[in-house]
Write a protein that holds these residues in place. Structure first.
Motif, PDB file in Angstrom:
ATOM      1  N   LEU A 111       0.811  -1.213   0.000  1.00 40.81           N
ATOM      2  CA  LEU A 111       0.000   0.000   0.000  1.00 40.81           C
ATOM      3  C   LEU A 111       0.852   1.275   0.000  1.00 40.81           C
ATOM      4  O   LEU A 111       0.311   2.374   0.004  1.00 40.81           O
ATOM      5  CB  LEU A 111      -0.942   0.004   1.209  1.00 40.81           C
ATOM      6  CG  LEU A 111      -2.016  -1.089   1.194  1.00 40.81           C
ATOM      7  CD1 LEU A 111      -2.746  -1.135   2.527  1.00 40.81           C
ATOM      8  CD2 LEU A 111      -2.995  -0.848   0.049  1.00 40.81           C
ATOM      9  N   GLY A 112       2.179   1.105   0.027  1.00 41.94           N
ATOM     10  CA  GLY A 112       3.076   2.248  -0.100  1.00 41.94           C
ATOM     11  C   GLY A 112       3.763   2.715   1.167  1.00 41.94           C
ATOM     12  O   GLY A 112       4.512   3.691   1.147  1.00 41.94           O
ATOM     13  N   PHE A 113       3.549   2.031   2.296  1.00 39.47           N
ATOM     14  CA  PHE A 113       4.188   2.431   3.545  1.00 39.47           C
ATOM     15  C   PHE A 113       5.613   1.875   3.616  1.00 39.47           C
ATOM     16  O   PHE A 113       5.864   0.755   3.190  1.00 39.47           O
ATOM     17  CB  PHE A 113       3.384   1.918   4.754  1.00 39.47           C
ATOM     18  CG  PHE A 113       2.032   2.549   4.877  1.00 39.47           C
ATOM     19  CD1 PHE A 113       1.874   3.775   5.502  1.00 39.47           C
ATOM     20  CD2 PHE A 113       0.915   1.924   4.348  1.00 39.47           C
ATOM     21  CE1 PHE A 113       0.622   4.355   5.612  1.00 39.47           C
ATOM     22  CE2 PHE A 113      -0.339   2.495   4.449  1.00 39.47           C
ATOM     23  CZ  PHE A 113      -0.489   3.714   5.081  1.00 39.47           C
ATOM     24  N   LYS A 114       6.543   2.641   4.175  1.00 41.00           N
ATOM     25  CA  LYS A 114       7.940   2.203   4.315  1.00 41.00           C
ATOM     26  C   LYS A 114       8.125   1.299   5.531  1.00 41.00           C
ATOM     27  O   LYS A 114       8.828   0.303   5.468  1.00 41.00           O
ATOM     28  CB  LYS A 114       8.858   3.413   4.415  1.00 41.00           C
ATOM     29  CG  LYS A 114       8.770   4.326   3.219  1.00 41.00           C
ATOM     30  CD  LYS A 114       9.952   4.173   2.329  1.00 41.00           C
ATOM     31  CE  LYS A 114       9.940   5.228   1.251  1.00 41.00           C
ATOM     32  NZ  LYS A 114       9.481   4.741  -0.016  1.00 41.00           N
ATOM     33  N   LEU A 115       7.572   1.664   6.668  1.00 41.71           N
ATOM     34  CA  LEU A 115       7.503   0.828   7.873  1.00 41.71           C
ATOM     35  C   LEU A 115       8.845   0.428   8.484  1.00 41.71           C
ATOM     36  O   LEU A 115       8.951  -0.619   9.110  1.00 41.71           O
ATOM     37  CB  LEU A 115       6.691  -0.446   7.586  1.00 41.71           C
ATOM     38  CG  LEU A 115       5.288  -0.240   7.050  1.00 41.71           C
ATOM     39  CD1 LEU A 115       4.653  -1.571   6.718  1.00 41.71           C
ATOM     40  CD2 LEU A 115       4.439   0.516   8.046  1.00 41.71           C
ATOM     41  N   ILE A 116       9.851   1.256   8.372  1.00 46.38           N
ATOM     42  CA  ILE A 116      11.165   0.915   8.922  1.00 46.38           C
ATOM     43  C   ILE A 116      11.095   0.778  10.438  1.00 46.38           C
ATOM     44  O   ILE A 116      11.468  -0.248  10.990  1.00 46.38           O
ATOM     45  CB  ILE A 116      12.214   1.956   8.496  1.00 46.38           C
ATOM     46  CG1 ILE A 116      12.372   1.916   6.976  1.00 46.38           C
ATOM     47  CG2 ILE A 116      13.547   1.707   9.196  1.00 46.38           C
ATOM     48  CD1 ILE A 116      13.118   3.080   6.397  1.00 46.38           C
ATOM     49  N   ASN A 117      10.606   1.781  11.129  1.00 47.68           N
ATOM     50  CA  ASN A 117      10.501   1.714  12.589  1.00 47.68           C
ATOM     51  C   ASN A 117       9.414   0.734  13.026  1.00 47.68           C
ATOM     52  O   ASN A 117       9.546   0.080  14.058  1.00 47.68           O
ATOM     53  CB  ASN A 117      10.215   3.092  13.181  1.00 47.68           C
ATOM     54  CG  ASN A 117      11.396   4.027  13.014  1.00 47.68           C
ATOM     55  OD1 ASN A 117      12.540   3.595  12.975  1.00 47.68           O
ATOM     56  ND2 ASN A 117      11.120   5.307  12.892  1.00 47.68           N
ATOM     57  N   VAL A 118       8.358   0.628  12.253  1.00 52.77           N
ATOM     58  CA  VAL A 118       7.271  -0.285  12.593  1.00 52.77           C
ATOM     59  C   VAL A 118       7.775  -1.720  12.578  1.00 52.77           C
ATOM     60  O   VAL A 118       7.481  -2.500  13.486  1.00 52.77           O
ATOM     61  CB  VAL A 118       6.073  -0.108  11.626  1.00 52.77           C
ATOM     62  CG1 VAL A 118       5.018  -1.162  11.883  1.00 52.77           C
ATOM     63  CG2 VAL A 118       5.490   1.286  11.748  1.00 52.77           C
ATOM     64  N   ASN A 152       1.036   2.293  19.926  1.00 51.34           N
ATOM     65  CA  ASN A 152       0.147   2.491  18.784  1.00 51.34           C
ATOM     66  C   ASN A 152       0.534   1.633  17.587  1.00 51.34           C
ATOM     67  O   ASN A 152      -0.335   1.169  16.845  1.00 51.34           O
ATOM     68  CB  ASN A 152       0.085   3.968  18.397  1.00 51.34           C
ATOM     69  CG  ASN A 152      -0.756   4.756  19.378  1.00 51.34           C
ATOM     70  OD1 ASN A 152      -1.777   4.271  19.853  1.00 51.34           O
ATOM     71  ND2 ASN A 152      -0.326   5.960  19.705  1.00 51.34           N
ATOM     72  N   MET A 153       1.825   1.392  17.398  1.00 51.84           N
ATOM     73  CA  MET A 153       2.256   0.509  16.310  1.00 51.84           C
ATOM     74  C   MET A 153       1.735  -0.910  16.527  1.00 51.84           C
ATOM     75  O   MET A 153       1.208  -1.538  15.604  1.00 51.84           O
ATOM     76  CB  MET A 153       3.785   0.476  16.223  1.00 51.84           C
ATOM     77  CG  MET A 153       4.412   1.722  15.686  1.00 51.84           C
ATOM     78  SD  MET A 153       6.215   1.524  15.661  1.00 51.84           S
ATOM     79  CE  MET A 153       6.743   3.209  15.712  1.00 51.84           C
ATOM     80  N   VAL A 154       1.878  -1.398  17.748  1.00 55.64           N
ATOM     81  CA  VAL A 154       1.408  -2.748  18.065  1.00 55.64           C
ATOM     82  C   VAL A 154      -0.120  -2.784  18.084  1.00 55.64           C
ATOM     83  O   VAL A 154      -0.730  -3.767  17.654  1.00 55.64           O
ATOM     84  CB  VAL A 154       2.017  -3.246  19.393  1.00 55.64           C
ATOM     85  CG1 VAL A 154       1.465  -4.611  19.766  1.00 55.64           C
ATOM     86  CG2 VAL A 154       3.537  -3.305  19.295  1.00 55.64           C
ATOM     87  N   ARG A 155      -0.742  -1.716  18.534  1.00 59.61           N
ATOM     88  CA  ARG A 155      -2.206  -1.653  18.551  1.00 59.61           C
ATOM     89  C   ARG A 155      -2.773  -1.750  17.141  1.00 59.61           C
ATOM     90  O   ARG A 155      -3.754  -2.450  16.900  1.00 59.61           O
ATOM     91  CB  ARG A 155      -2.672  -0.358  19.220  1.00 59.61           C
ATOM     92  CG  ARG A 155      -4.180  -0.273  19.342  1.00 59.61           C
ATOM     93  CD  ARG A 155      -4.616   1.023  20.035  1.00 59.61           C
ATOM     94  NE  ARG A 155      -6.057   1.044  20.126  1.00 59.61           N
ATOM     95  CZ  ARG A 155      -6.857   1.434  19.124  1.00 59.61           C
ATOM     96  NH1 ARG A 155      -6.341   1.866  17.989  1.00 59.61           N
ATOM     97  NH2 ARG A 155      -8.157   1.404  19.284  1.00 59.61           N
TER      98      ARG A 155
END
Length: 94
Positions: free
Chosen positions: A18-25, A69-72
């Motif tokens: 969907l276009g998210f980078k998500l490095i920290n996630v 919030n990332m885990v949520r």
């Protein structure tokens, strides 16, 4: 490989498509999943998330809230496939 780890990989793959980078996630979720596996957890619970956050070396409320919030968000996604997954309240942390 645990069901939670497989779910995490699927979640990250979908969000990247969907276009998210998500490095920290990705780093945060890997840490959470590793903790969950050590705890022999089969699904996400509010208690599991809070115990994982208590082990964090970060103590700043904003950092902890961001990780929460990332885990949520992962828990929200996971709850569609696993009805035992608990989605913690949005404003549980300040």
């Amino acid at each position: 490989m645990s069901a939670l780890r497989i779910a995490m990989q699927q979640y990250l793959s979908l969000r990247r498509k969907l276009g998210f980078k998500l490095i920290n996630v990705e780093t945060t979720l890997r840490s959470f999943i590793t903790f969950a596996e050590k705890e022999a957890a089969c699904h996400v619970t509010t208690d599991l998330i809070l115990r994982w956050l208590n082990l964090s070396t970060a103590k700043e409320p904003a950092t902890l809230a961001n990780r929460f919030n990332m885990v949520r968000r992962f828990a929200i996604w996971r709850s569609a496939a696993d009805d035992r997954t608990q989605v913690p309240p949005k404003n549980l942390l300040p």
